[in-house]
Write an enzyme that holds these catalytic residues in place. Structure first.
Site, PDB file in Angstrom:
ATOM      1  N   ASN A   1      17.037 -36.189   1.415  1.00  0.00           N
ATOM      2  CA  ASN A   1      17.117 -34.721   1.323  1.00  0.00           C
ATOM      3  C   ASN A   1      18.448 -34.260   0.744  1.00  0.00           C
ATOM      4  O   ASN A   1      18.840 -33.107   0.931  1.00  0.00           O
ATOM      5  CB  ASN A   1      16.922 -34.106   2.723  1.00  0.00           C
TER       6      ASN A   1
ATOM      7  N   SER B   1      13.785 -37.731   8.457  1.00  0.00           N
ATOM      8  CA  SER B   1      12.430 -37.975   8.982  1.00  0.00           C
ATOM      9  C   SER B   1      12.004 -39.434   8.899  1.00  0.00           C
ATOM     10  O   SER B   1      11.153 -39.861   9.679  1.00  0.00           O
ATOM     11  CB  SER B   1      11.414 -37.138   8.205  1.00  0.00           C
TER      12      SER B   1
ATOM     13  N   HIS C   1       7.160 -40.886   3.622  1.00  0.00           N
ATOM     14  CA  HIS C   1       7.019 -40.990   5.081  1.00  0.00           C
ATOM     15  C   HIS C   1       6.166 -42.196   5.469  1.00  0.00           C
ATOM     16  O   HIS C   1       5.301 -42.623   4.713  1.00  0.00           O
ATOM     17  CB  HIS C   1       6.450 -39.681   5.638  1.00  0.00           C
TER      18      HIS C   1
END
Ligand SMILES: *[C@@H]1O[C@H](CO)[C@@H](O)[C@H](O)[C@H]1NC(C)=O
Ligand SMILES: *[C@@H]1O[C@H](CO)[C@@H](O)[C@H](O)[C@H]1NC(C)=O
Ligand SMILES: *[C@@H]1O[C@H](CO)[C@@H](O)[C@H](O)[C@H]1NC(C)=O
Ligand SMILES: *[C@@H]1O[C@H](CO)[C@@H](O)[C@H](O)[C@H]1NC(C)=O
Ligand SMILES: *[C@@H]1O[C@H](CO)[C@@H](O)[C@H](O)[C@H]1NC(C)=O
Ligand SMILES: *[C@@H]1O[C@H](CO)[C@@H](O)[C@H](O)[C@H]1NC(C)=O
Ligand SMILES: *[C@@H]1O[C@H](CO)[C@@H](O)[C@H](O)[C@H]1NC(C)=O
Length: 275
Positions: free
Chosen positions: A96, A29, A223
């Site tokens: 992740n 992301s 993020h």
């Protein structure tokens, strides 16, 4: 096509090659279109602005993915099927990937270690032999190299280095693994390079300062706001310009215009780094 006519102000990429290429992006992301959603963005969306249009960025990064799930879902394979010799592939994972497969309810973390360790788990009612980050990315990289592409293995983006209230950046183990993958597959001589993107992005965040960092990690400490996604793309470009990968020939900006108050300057490279 009248290829013999070279315009006097043609950029280096035009002079070097008349064939267009693709720069494929593989990541999570922090790189992906739409970032982690909720008005965040991935840095891969801004990379094209620094590159000659004779190379097109395909941002195949996807939120939530790890080296393991990018492999399992056929996302490396989809790129392998389409790439042509002379293309470039950027691979960036780590956010992740950490944890223990046996207790990971998202079925995405890699087996710990940097060798051929395996962690068998049950996924989708079948046995999945989970491999290490190093195994997944060496496998993907060597298939890309075998097809005549070149590969950039990069350290992950930093989480907010001002999270504790004072600046602190320490590369994660995935920075080391990424260096190790590029080195163990032969480094620049074999067409595979390491980009210390995490350190370049952290340098920019340090120079922008705490208030900027707190405002531009809007959702959590991972993020990015669209502004930081652009800053991180430019930090990546600085990393390219400071390294040796020939893809730097497609960068439209002069190094002297990239370095400065926001991005800082070239970072010292350990002589053994495969940059
Ligand atoms: C190559 O890229 C240039 C610049 O974007 C474009 O004008 C040209 O049409 C492209 N050529 C091919 C064969 O796609
Ligand atoms: C990027 O590549 C993927 C994988 O091959 C493909 O599915 C997708 O359509 C491409 N995106 C663009 C914008 O070309
Ligand atoms: C190696 O890569 C291929 C193509 O992406 C994939 O099908 C295969 O499962 C991978 N193997 C490992 C061990 O990652
Ligand atoms: C796994 O097997 C169980 C028992 O047979 C079944 O109820 C379940 O739907 C299966 N799950 C998947 C994802 O196939
Ligand atoms: C989305 O971002 C806002 C801050 O901009 C935050 O308050 C909210 O919790 C975020 N939502 C999710 C699902 O992360
Ligand atoms: C390079 O120049 C383009 C066009 O002005 C700009 O959009 C881009 O952000 C610049 N990249 C860097 C790394 O400064
Ligand atoms: C250079 O980096 C490698 C990998 O991190 C490390 O093993 C080596 O000790 C470093 N060498 C120096 C001189 O710092």
């Amino acid at each position: 096509m009248r290829l013999s006519i070279l315009l006097p102000f043609a950029g280096p990429a035009l002079a070097v090659s008349c064939k267009n290429h693709t720069l494929w992006l593989c990541g999570d992301s922090t790189m992906a279109p739409g970032g982690g959603h909720n008005h965040t963005e991935g840095w891969g969306q801004y990379l094209q602005y620094s590159l000659d249009p004779h190379i097109r960025v395909n941002n195949s990064a996807y939120a939530g993915r790890s080296a393991r799930t990018f492999t399992r879902e056929g996302r490396f394979q989809a790129i392998f099927d389409k790439l042509t010799p002379g293309d470039w592939v950027v691979i960036q994972f780590g956010h992740n990937d950490g944890g223990i497969p046996a207790t990971d309810t998202k079925y995405r973390v890699d087996c710990p270690g940097m060798g051929t360790e395996t962690c068998p788990v049950t996924y989708d009612n079948q046995t999945e032999i989970v491999q290490t980050y190093v195994t997944y990315l060496k496998n993907a990289s060597s298939t890309f190299l075998s097809k005549g592409a070149r590969v950039l293995i990069t350290s992950p983006t930093p989480t907010n280095p001002f999270e504790s209230g004072t600046y602190s950046f320490n590369p994660t183990v995935y920075a080391y693994y990424s260096w190790y993958i590029a080195q163990s597959l032969g480094g620049p001589a074999a067409g595979i390079y390491y980009v210390s993107h995490g350190a370049y992005a952290a340098q920019a965040v340090r120079l922008l300062g705490q208030a900027s960092a707190d405002a531009n990690y809007p959702m959590d400490n991972t993020h990015l706001s669209p502004y930081y996604a652009d800053v991180f793309a430019r930090a990546f470009v600085l990393g390219l310009k400071c390294g040796t990968a020939p893809v730097q020939g497609y960068v439209v900006n002069a190094t002297s215009r990239i370095e400065g108050d926001v991005l800082g300057t070239c970072l010292p490279a350990n002589a053994t780094l495969p940059i």
